[in-house]
Design a protein around this motif. Structure first.
Motif, PDB file in Angstrom:
ATOM      1  N   ARG A 205      64.775   3.492  38.033  1.00 55.22           N
ATOM      2  CA  ARG A 205      64.133   2.867  39.166  1.00 55.22           C
ATOM      3  C   ARG A 205      65.163   1.897  40.015  1.00 55.22           C
ATOM      4  O   ARG A 205      64.793   1.908  41.324  1.00 55.22           O
ATOM      5  N   ASN A 206      66.059   1.729  39.330  1.00 53.80           N
ATOM      6  CA  ASN A 206      67.156   0.594  40.090  1.00 53.80           C
ATOM      7  C   ASN A 206      68.193   1.691  40.885  1.00 53.80           C
ATOM      8  O   ASN A 206      68.963   2.206  40.306  1.00 53.80           O
ATOM      9  N   GLU A 207      68.028   1.346  42.238  1.00 56.13           N
ATOM     10  CA  GLU A 207      68.624   2.370  43.074  1.00 56.13           C
ATOM     11  C   GLU A 207      70.424   1.994  42.895  1.00 56.13           C
ATOM     12  O   GLU A 207      71.148   2.939  43.441  1.00 56.13           O
ATOM     13  N   ALA A 208      70.546   0.753  42.472  1.00 55.53           N
ATOM     14  CA  ALA A 208      72.127   0.302  42.353  1.00 55.53           C
ATOM     15  C   ALA A 208      72.820   1.120  41.417  1.00 55.53           C
ATOM     16  O   ALA A 208      74.101   1.321  41.312  1.00 55.53           O
ATOM     17  N   ILE A 209      71.945   1.612  40.292  1.00 58.66           N
ATOM     18  CA  ILE A 209      72.513   2.306  39.270  1.00 58.66           C
ATOM     19  C   ILE A 209      72.931   3.955  39.298  1.00 58.66           C
ATOM     20  O   ILE A 209      71.729   4.449  39.827  1.00 58.66           O
ATOM     21  N   THR A 210      73.754   4.375  39.049  1.00 62.25           N
ATOM     22  CA  THR A 210      74.008   5.642  39.027  1.00 62.25           C
ATOM     23  C   THR A 210      74.375   6.170  37.752  1.00 62.25           C
ATOM     24  O   THR A 210      75.697   5.609  37.470  1.00 62.25           O
ATOM     25  N   ILE A 266      79.668   8.305  32.823  1.00 62.48           N
ATOM     26  CA  ILE A 266      80.243   7.310  33.664  1.00 62.48           C
ATOM     27  C   ILE A 266      79.052   6.602  34.315  1.00 62.48           C
ATOM     28  O   ILE A 266      78.191   7.164  34.981  1.00 62.48           O
ATOM     29  N   ALA A 267      78.721   5.410  34.252  1.00 61.32           N
ATOM     30  CA  ALA A 267      77.565   4.579  34.865  1.00 61.32           C
ATOM     31  C   ALA A 267      78.586   3.811  36.120  1.00 61.32           C
ATOM     32  O   ALA A 267      79.218   3.423  35.946  1.00 61.32           O
ATOM     33  N   GLU A 268      77.677   3.890  37.150  1.00 62.45           N
ATOM     34  CA  GLU A 268      78.205   3.166  38.206  1.00 62.45           C
ATOM     35  C   GLU A 268      77.096   2.218  38.719  1.00 62.45           C
ATOM     36  O   GLU A 268      75.876   2.513  38.877  1.00 62.45           O
ATOM     37  N   VAL A 269      77.506   1.119  39.258  1.00 63.83           N
ATOM     38  CA  VAL A 269      76.732  -0.050  39.865  1.00 63.83           C
ATOM     39  C   VAL A 269      77.366  -0.328  41.270  1.00 63.83           C
ATOM     40  O   VAL A 269      78.410  -0.375  41.389  1.00 63.83           O
ATOM     41  N   ASP A 270      76.370   0.007  42.067  1.00 67.38           N
ATOM     42  CA  ASP A 270      76.608  -0.175  43.659  1.00 67.38           C
ATOM     43  C   ASP A 270      77.797   0.575  44.167  1.00 67.38           C
ATOM     44  O   ASP A 270      78.770   0.003  44.583  1.00 67.38           O
ATOM     45  N   GLY A 271      77.797   1.809  43.379  1.00 67.42           N
ATOM     46  CA  GLY A 271      79.042   2.753  43.587  1.00 67.42           C
ATOM     47  C   GLY A 271      80.516   2.452  42.653  1.00 67.42           C
ATOM     48  O   GLY A 271      81.380   3.246  43.244  1.00 67.42           O
ATOM     49  N   GLU A 272      80.512   1.594  42.078  1.00 66.47           N
ATOM     50  CA  GLU A 272      81.662   0.958  41.268  1.00 66.47           C
ATOM     51  C   GLU A 272      81.525   1.556  39.689  1.00 66.47           C
ATOM     52  O   GLU A 272      80.418   1.214  39.488  1.00 66.47           O
ATOM     53  N   PRO A 273      82.653   2.059  39.322  1.00 65.40           N
ATOM     54  CA  PRO A 273      82.554   2.412  37.890  1.00 65.40           C
ATOM     55  C   PRO A 273      82.341   1.049  37.135  1.00 65.40           C
ATOM     56  O   PRO A 273      82.957   0.046  37.235  1.00 65.40           O
ATOM     57  N   ALA A 274      81.297   1.158  36.033  1.00 68.99           N
ATOM     58  CA  ALA A 274      80.770  -0.053  35.729  1.00 68.99           C
ATOM     59  C   ALA A 274      80.919   0.282  33.763  1.00 68.99           C
ATOM     60  O   ALA A 274      80.806  -0.921  33.078  1.00 68.99           O
ATOM     61  N   ALA A 275      80.629   1.283  33.427  1.00 71.42           N
ATOM     62  CA  ALA A 275      80.632   1.639  31.948  1.00 71.42           C
ATOM     63  C   ALA A 275      80.794   3.275  31.652  1.00 71.42           C
ATOM     64  O   ALA A 275      80.852   3.953  32.807  1.00 71.42           O
ATOM     65  N   THR A 328      75.043  -9.136  29.445  1.00 70.80           N
ATOM     66  CA  THR A 328      73.845  -9.262  30.352  1.00 70.80           C
ATOM     67  C   THR A 328      72.768  -8.122  30.036  1.00 70.80           C
ATOM     68  O   THR A 328      73.365  -7.198  29.297  1.00 70.80           O
ATOM     69  N   ARG A 329      71.742  -8.207  30.483  1.00 71.64           N
ATOM     70  CA  ARG A 329      70.740  -7.198  30.261  1.00 71.64           C
ATOM     71  C   ARG A 329      71.111  -6.005  30.786  1.00 71.64           C
ATOM     72  O   ARG A 329      70.901  -4.642  30.591  1.00 71.64           O
ATOM     73  N   LEU A 330      71.796  -6.022  31.927  1.00 76.29           N
ATOM     74  CA  LEU A 330      72.332  -4.643  32.664  1.00 76.29           C
ATOM     75  C   LEU A 330      73.255  -3.668  31.706  1.00 76.29           C
ATOM     76  O   LEU A 330      73.184  -2.814  31.728  1.00 76.29           O
ATOM     77  N   ALA A 331      74.192  -4.341  31.029  1.00 76.59           N
ATOM     78  CA  ALA A 331      75.047  -4.039  30.121  1.00 76.59           C
ATOM     79  C   ALA A 331      74.315  -3.112  29.170  1.00 76.59           C
ATOM     80  O   ALA A 331      74.632  -1.961  28.820  1.00 76.59           O
ATOM     81  N   ALA A 335      73.930   1.133  28.614  1.00 79.06           N
ATOM     82  CA  ALA A 335      74.207   1.802  27.382  1.00 79.06           C
ATOM     83  C   ALA A 335      73.042   2.664  27.064  1.00 79.06           C
ATOM     84  O   ALA A 335      72.996   3.821  26.511  1.00 79.06           O
ATOM     85  N   PHE A 336      71.732   1.990  26.992  1.00 79.76           N
ATOM     86  CA  PHE A 336      70.488   2.622  26.596  1.00 79.76           C
ATOM     87  C   PHE A 336      70.421   4.104  27.628  1.00 79.76           C
ATOM     88  O   PHE A 336      69.995   5.164  27.112  1.00 79.76           O
ATOM     89  N   MET A 337      70.716   4.042  28.853  1.00 82.40           N
ATOM     90  CA  MET A 337      70.718   5.046  29.926  1.00 82.40           C
ATOM     91  C   MET A 337      71.755   6.277  29.429  1.00 82.40           C
ATOM     92  O   MET A 337      71.135   7.455  29.320  1.00 82.40           O
ATOM     93  N   MET A 338      72.521   5.790  29.309  1.00 79.04           N
ATOM     94  CA  MET A 338      73.752   6.856  28.878  1.00 79.04           C
ATOM     95  C   MET A 338      73.554   7.654  27.536  1.00 79.04           C
ATOM     96  O   MET A 338      73.490   8.999  27.537  1.00 79.04           O
ATOM     97  N   ILE A 339      73.153   6.586  26.544  1.00 78.30           N
ATOM     98  CA  ILE A 339      72.861   7.402  25.165  1.00 78.30           C
ATOM     99  C   ILE A 339      71.686   8.215  25.344  1.00 78.30           C
ATOM    100  O   ILE A 339      71.511   9.423  24.508  1.00 78.30           O
ATOM    101  N   GLU A 340      70.566   7.812  26.069  1.00 78.33           N
ATOM    102  CA  GLU A 340      69.386   8.708  26.105  1.00 78.33           C
ATOM    103  C   GLU A 340      69.842   9.918  26.851  1.00 78.33           C
ATOM    104  O   GLU A 340      69.264  10.981  26.571  1.00 78.33           O
ATOM    105  N   TYR A 341      70.678   9.941  28.023  1.00 72.49           N
ATOM    106  CA  TYR A 341      70.938  11.032  28.766  1.00 72.49           C
ATOM    107  C   TYR A 341      71.787  12.276  27.845  1.00 72.49           C
ATOM    108  O   TYR A 341      71.706  13.334  27.966  1.00 72.49           O
TER     109      TYR A 341
END
Length: 389
Positions: A205-210, A266-275, A328-331, A335-341
Motif C-alpha cells: 500500500r506504500n506508493e513509495a515502494i517498488t 531489486i527494491a526501490e524507494v522513491d525511484g531509487e535502488p534501496a535493497a 529501520t522498519r522499512l529495511a 526484506a519481507f516483501m522480496m522474500i515473499e515475492y
C-alpha cells in the motif's frame, strides 16, 4: 618447503605446474567419494578458481598451494593465500594488516591436516603475516568457513561440505573460532506466518515502494546496481572485502546462466535502488551425480534443467539494504516483501518446497530476526578460525 619430512613420513610439496595442479584438484574427489552428502564441484570451475588470469581474485592476491604425500601417494592438500584488499580493511572487521588465509583443506587423517596447516602457516609467516584466518576458499565471497553442523544433508548451491572430523583437527592445531556463519532452512509451500503477510500487504500500500524483478536483458546494469548496494550495505560487516570492477563483471557473467528473473528482486524507494535479494535454484541437485564433469552431455542436462527447475530448492545467498535504511522498519519490510515475492514465484512456477537463507553472520541480529519471523530453522553452521603466527 619441498621435502619437509615429519615423523610419520609426510612430505609437504608446493604445487607447481599443471600436473600437480591436477593432482591438487583430483584429490577432493577421491577423499570425499564415500560421503553421501558431498556434492562434487565442477572440475572446470576448480581449475578456473585456482588459475591466475582466469579468476580476478588473483589480481589482488598471492597464493601457494600445497600437496601432502605419504609414501609417494597424495594424502592431503591446502591453499595459503593473502588478499591484498583484505589487508586494507579495519582490524575490528575481521581482516586487516597481517592477516593471511588458508583454505581448500582436504586430509586423510589428523597428522596430515596438521602438517598442511603448519606448511600454510610457514608460508604466510614468510610473507610477513602475523595471523592465520581460515578456512576461506579462496575469497570471503566464495566458500568461507568449515562445516561444523549440518553434515547429515547436502549443501545447497555455492556452499561447502566438509569431513566432520576436520573440526577437531583444526581446533587441535591451536585454532580458535573467529566467527560463525549460519544458514536457515524453511518450508515455503504453505506461505509465511500471518504477521509477515500483514507487513507485506502494508508495504504494497506504500506508493513509495517498488519491488521489481531483475531484468536479464540488461543484466550487466542490474549487476552494477546490486553490487553497488552490496558494497555499501556490507561495508561495515565482519569479513567484508570490496569487489573490484573486474570482479563485478566476472561475477555477473558467472551468475547470469543460473539467474531466474522471478527469483531475484531489486527494491526501490522513491525511484531509487534501496535493497536487493538474490535467490538461486539449487544447482547442486543436478551436480550431485555428475562427478564434476560437464562432458560429454552433462552441460546440456544442466541447461535444460535451468529452463524450468521443477521441484528445486532455492537458496538466498545475498541480500542487502542501503545504509540509510538499515536498522529501520522499512529495511525489514523490504526484506519481507522480496522474500515473499520470491517464494510465490518459486512455488507457483517451479513447485519449490523448501528454501535456504544464508550464510548469516552469527551476530547479524536483523537477519536472524527475519529468519525467526518466517519460521526458518538453523540447519548448518560454518566456522572461520583464527590463530596468531
Amino acid at each position: 618447503m619441498q621435502g619437509r619430512n615429519l615423523a610419520d613420513k609426510i612430505d609437504i610439496v608446493p604445487v607447481s605446474g599443471k600436473g600437480e595442479l591436477n593432482a591438487f584438484i583430483d584429490l577432493t574427489y577421491r577423499l570425499n567419494a564415500n560421503d553421501p552428502n558431498w556434492v562434487p564441484p565442477l572440475r572446470a570451475d576448480m581449475v578456473e578458481l585456482l588459475t591466475p588470469g582466469r579468476n580476478p581474485f588473483h589480481e589482488h592476491a598471492r597464493m601457494q598451494l600445497f600437496l601432502a604425500r605419504r609414501d609417494g601417494r597424495d594424502v592431503g592438500r591446502i591453499s595459503a593465500h593473502i588478499d591484498e584488499l583484505a589487508l586494507e580493511q579495519p582490524v575490528e572487521q575481521g581482516m586487516g594488516p597481517g592477516t593471511g588465509n588458508w583454505g581448500l583443506l582436504e586430509a586423510e587423517d589428523e597428522a596430515v591436516a596438521h602438517a598442511l596447516m603448519a606448511a600454510a602457516e610457514d608460508w604466510l609467516r614468510g610473507q610477513g603475516m602475523t595471523r592465520s584466518l581460515g578456512p576461506i576458499s579462496l575469497s570471503i565471497w566464495e566458500e568461507p568457513g568449515l562445516l561444523t553442523m549440518g553434515h547429515d544433508h547436502p549443501p545447497m548451491v555455492m556452499m561447502g561440505h566438509h569431513n566432520a572430523a576436520y573440526e577437531g583437527w583444526v581446533e587441535s592445531a591451536g585454532y580458535e573460532v573467529a566467527k560463525r556463519l549460519l544458514t536457515y532452512d524453511l518450508e515455503v509451500g504453505d506461505g509465511f506466518p500471518s504477521i509477515v503477510n500483514r507487513i507485506v500487504k502494508s508495504g504494497e500500500r506504500n506508493e513509495a515502494i517498488t519491488i521489481r524483478n531483475v531484468d536479464k536483458g540488461k543484466f550487466a546494469e542490474e549487476a552494477e546496481i546490486i553490487i553497488g548496494i552490496l558494497n555499501e550495505a556490507w561495508s561495515k560487516n565482519w569479513g567484508f572485502v570490496p569487489f573490484t570492477e573486474t570482479e563485478k563483471a566476472y561475477g555477473a557473467k558467472k551468475l547470469k546462466p543460473i539467474i531466474l528473473e522471478g527469483a531475484n528482486m531489486i527494491a526501490e524507494v522513491d525511484g531509487e535502488p534501496a535493497a536487493f535479494m538474490i535467490s538461486l535454484p539449487d544447482l547442486n541437485e543436478k551436480l550431485k551425480d555428475m562427478n564434476g564433469k560437464l562432458l560429454p552431455f552433462n552441460w546440456a542436462k544442466i541447461l535444460w534443467w535451468l529452463r524450468n527447475p521443477q521441484g528445486a530448492g532455492f537458496r538466498v545467498p545475498l541480500m542487502g539494504v542501503v545504509r540509510k535504511y538499515q536498522n529501520t522498519r522499512l529495511a525489514s519490510q523490504l526484506a519481507f516483501m522480496m522474500i515473499e515475492y520470491i517464494r510465490r514465484y518459486a512455488v507457483g512456477e517451479h513447485g519449490a518446497k523448501r528454501a535456504e537463507v544464508g550464510w548469516v553472520l552469527e551476530d547479524n541480529k536483523g537477519m536472524i530476526a527475519i529468519a525467526d519471523a518466517i519460521a526458518a530453522t538453523q540447519n548448518r553452521e560454518y566456522r572461520i578460525y583464527t590463530k596468531p603466527l
